[in-house]
Design a protein around this motif. Structure first.
Motif, PDB file in Angstrom:
ATOM      1  N   PHE A  48      11.610  -8.835  14.470  1.00  0.00           N
ATOM      2  CA  PHE A  48      12.293 -10.125  14.354  1.00  0.00           C
ATOM      3  C   PHE A  48      13.677  -9.992  13.710  1.00  0.00           C
ATOM      4  O   PHE A  48      14.548 -10.828  13.976  1.00  0.00           O
ATOM      5  CB  PHE A  48      11.402 -11.141  13.652  1.00  0.00           C
ATOM      6  N   ARG A  51      15.549  -9.214  16.822  1.00  0.00           N
ATOM      7  CA  ARG A  51      15.835 -10.436  17.589  1.00  0.00           C
ATOM      8  C   ARG A  51      16.886 -11.303  16.873  1.00  0.00           C
ATOM      9  O   ARG A  51      17.709 -11.963  17.536  1.00  0.00           O
ATOM     10  CB  ARG A  51      14.560 -11.251  17.799  1.00  0.00           C
ATOM     11  N   ALA A  52      16.852 -11.294  15.550  1.00  0.00           N
ATOM     12  CA  ALA A  52      17.858 -12.037  14.792  1.00  0.00           C
ATOM     13  C   ALA A  52      19.240 -11.432  14.989  1.00  0.00           C
ATOM     14  O   ALA A  52      20.245 -12.152  15.086  1.00  0.00           O
ATOM     15  CB  ALA A  52      17.491 -12.054  13.309  1.00  0.00           C
ATOM     16  N   ALA A  55      20.404 -12.686  18.277  1.00  0.00           N
ATOM     17  CA  ALA A  55      20.804 -14.089  18.214  1.00  0.00           C
ATOM     18  C   ALA A  55      22.174 -14.252  17.568  1.00  0.00           C
ATOM     19  O   ALA A  55      22.965 -15.114  17.966  1.00  0.00           O
ATOM     20  CB  ALA A  55      19.764 -14.894  17.437  1.00  0.00           C
ATOM     21  N   PHE A  62      20.106 -13.764  23.630  1.00  0.00           N
ATOM     22  CA  PHE A  62      18.884 -14.227  22.966  1.00  0.00           C
ATOM     23  C   PHE A  62      18.240 -15.354  23.761  1.00  0.00           C
ATOM     24  O   PHE A  62      17.011 -15.392  23.918  1.00  0.00           O
ATOM     25  CB  PHE A  62      19.164 -14.705  21.542  1.00  0.00           C
ATOM     26  N   ASN A  63      19.044 -16.281  24.263  1.00  0.00           N
ATOM     27  CA  ASN A  63      18.480 -17.392  25.036  1.00  0.00           C
ATOM     28  C   ASN A  63      17.782 -16.891  26.296  1.00  0.00           C
ATOM     29  O   ASN A  63      16.753 -17.447  26.707  1.00  0.00           O
ATOM     30  CB  ASN A  63      19.582 -18.392  25.390  1.00  0.00           C
ATOM     31  N   LEU A  66      14.522 -15.656  25.132  1.00  0.00           N
ATOM     32  CA  LEU A  66      13.643 -16.772  24.807  1.00  0.00           C
ATOM     33  C   LEU A  66      13.049 -17.388  26.069  1.00  0.00           C
ATOM     34  O   LEU A  66      11.859 -17.727  26.107  1.00  0.00           O
ATOM     35  CB  LEU A  66      14.426 -17.827  24.015  1.00  0.00           C
ATOM     36  N   TRP A 118      17.223 -19.783  18.028  1.00  0.00           N
ATOM     37  CA  TRP A 118      16.019 -19.124  17.510  1.00  0.00           C
ATOM     38  C   TRP A 118      14.826 -19.625  18.295  1.00  0.00           C
ATOM     39  O   TRP A 118      14.986 -20.258  19.339  1.00  0.00           O
ATOM     40  CB  TRP A 118      15.887 -19.365  16.001  1.00  0.00           C
ATOM     41  N   TYR A 119      13.610 -19.368  17.832  1.00  0.00           N
ATOM     42  CA  TYR A 119      12.419 -19.666  18.609  1.00  0.00           C
ATOM     43  C   TYR A 119      12.037 -21.150  18.582  1.00  0.00           C
ATOM     44  O   TYR A 119      11.179 -21.559  19.344  1.00  0.00           O
ATOM     45  CB  TYR A 119      11.262 -18.800  18.141  1.00  0.00           C
ATOM     46  N   PRO A 122      17.899 -24.609  17.389  1.00  0.00           N
ATOM     47  CA  PRO A 122      18.929 -23.770  16.758  1.00  0.00           C
ATOM     48  C   PRO A 122      19.013 -24.053  15.259  1.00  0.00           C
ATOM     49  O   PRO A 122      18.746 -25.169  14.804  1.00  0.00           O
ATOM     50  CB  PRO A 122      20.215 -24.187  17.481  1.00  0.00           C
ATOM     51  N   PHE A 128      19.168 -19.872   8.631  1.00  0.00           N
ATOM     52  CA  PHE A 128      18.701 -18.713   9.393  1.00  0.00           C
ATOM     53  C   PHE A 128      18.497 -17.523   8.456  1.00  0.00           C
ATOM     54  O   PHE A 128      17.448 -16.868   8.474  1.00  0.00           O
ATOM     55  CB  PHE A 128      19.744 -18.397  10.463  1.00  0.00           C
ATOM     56  N   ARG A 132      14.985 -15.536   7.083  1.00  0.00           N
ATOM     57  CA  ARG A 132      14.760 -14.096   7.159  1.00  0.00           C
ATOM     58  C   ARG A 132      14.392 -13.538   5.780  1.00  0.00           C
ATOM     59  O   ARG A 132      13.519 -12.669   5.659  1.00  0.00           O
ATOM     60  CB  ARG A 132      15.993 -13.361   7.707  1.00  0.00           C
TER      61      ARG A 132
END
Length: 261
Positions: A48, A51-52, A55, A62-63, A66, A118-119, A122, A128, A132
């Protein structure tokens, strides 16, 4: 952003220093979290943070990720179960260090309110980074508990405590419940000795005690009855039994005594 990024980096480094010297048998030790071993905890954080980093550096990329995850969520869950499993501890650490470094570099260039995908919806860059840090600290607690090591709390806990307070309403909405109308006063003693406060001073519902204990409850690593928190009022008690400061479907924390130290 400089403050939160410095604190996030420090949180990374504390956990990195703990696991870097583990032997293969220790990496395989079962933690109190689900059925995960220590390697699973670090795999999760590395993925993650990866993935961050995506993003923060490539929102369109990232989109796209997703969209693929949502289109076949079962396959995504299976991917999460396997990603990084074939890496050696050294390879896993290299992956984690590289991707979290890219993430931090990108976040430091953001404004606090810059929106990042993000998941869920936004998120602002400050929120954000705080999320984390919270996740790193929470999964780090699983590793400390597994190894039987008492970690020294720091004032980085303020980020997690603030997130815990701000997700009061989310805890109920996420469960399909009405948000209690009565406010809760939260007064926490910081590791530095300062007093951190939230909510109206005259609130009838109150939570007081160590900041570390409050954070352990809102990340669901301790039951409130296994902490030194003093909880006054029905709403305050109910919140501490349901508190969830992280995204995802509603889950319940440990039962009394289950993760007591």
């Amino acid at each position: 952003m400089e403050k939160i990024c410095n604190d996030l980096q420090a949180e990374h480094e504390e956990l990195d220093n703990l696991v870097a010297g583990l032997d293969p048998e220790q990496w395989a030790l079962s933690t109190p979290f689900l059925t995960w071993c220590i390697k699973d905890e670090i795999r999760h954080l590395a993925y993650f943070d990866d993935r961050a980093a995506l993003a923060a550096t490539d929102p369109e990329g990232f989109n796209k990720h997703l969209e693929e995850a949502i289109s076949d969520f079962a396959a995504f869950e299976k991917h999460l179960e396997q990603v990084g499993r074939d890496l050696s501890p050294d390879q896993l650490m290299d992956w984690w260090r590289t991707r979290r470094g890219i993430m931090l570099d990108a976040l430091q260039k953001c404004g606090p309110k810059d929106r990042l995908p993000w998941y869920g919806p936004p998120m602002g860059a400050l929120s954000f980074a705080t999320a984390r840090l919270m996740e790193t600290w929470a999964h780090g607690q699983d590793v400390f508990d597994t190894l039987g090591i008492r970690r020294t709390p720091t004032n980085r806990l303020r980020h997690i405590a603030h997130l815990g307070v701000k997700t009061f309403g989310w805890t109920y909405i996420n469960r399909g419940l009405e948000v209690p109308p009565n406010p809760v006063r939260v007064e926490l003693s910081a590791p530095s000795g300062d007093l951190w406060t939230w909510g109206p001073e005259d609130a009838q519902n109150r939570i007081t005690g160590p900041a570390e204990d409050f954070c352990l409850v809102v990340v669901q690593r301790r039951h409130v009855d296994d902490t030194a928190l003093e909880v006054k009022g029905e709403n305050a008690r109910d919140w501490m039994l349901k508190a969830q400061c992280f995204a995802g479907p509603p889950v319940n924390g440990p039962a009394p005594g289950q993760r007591a130290v």
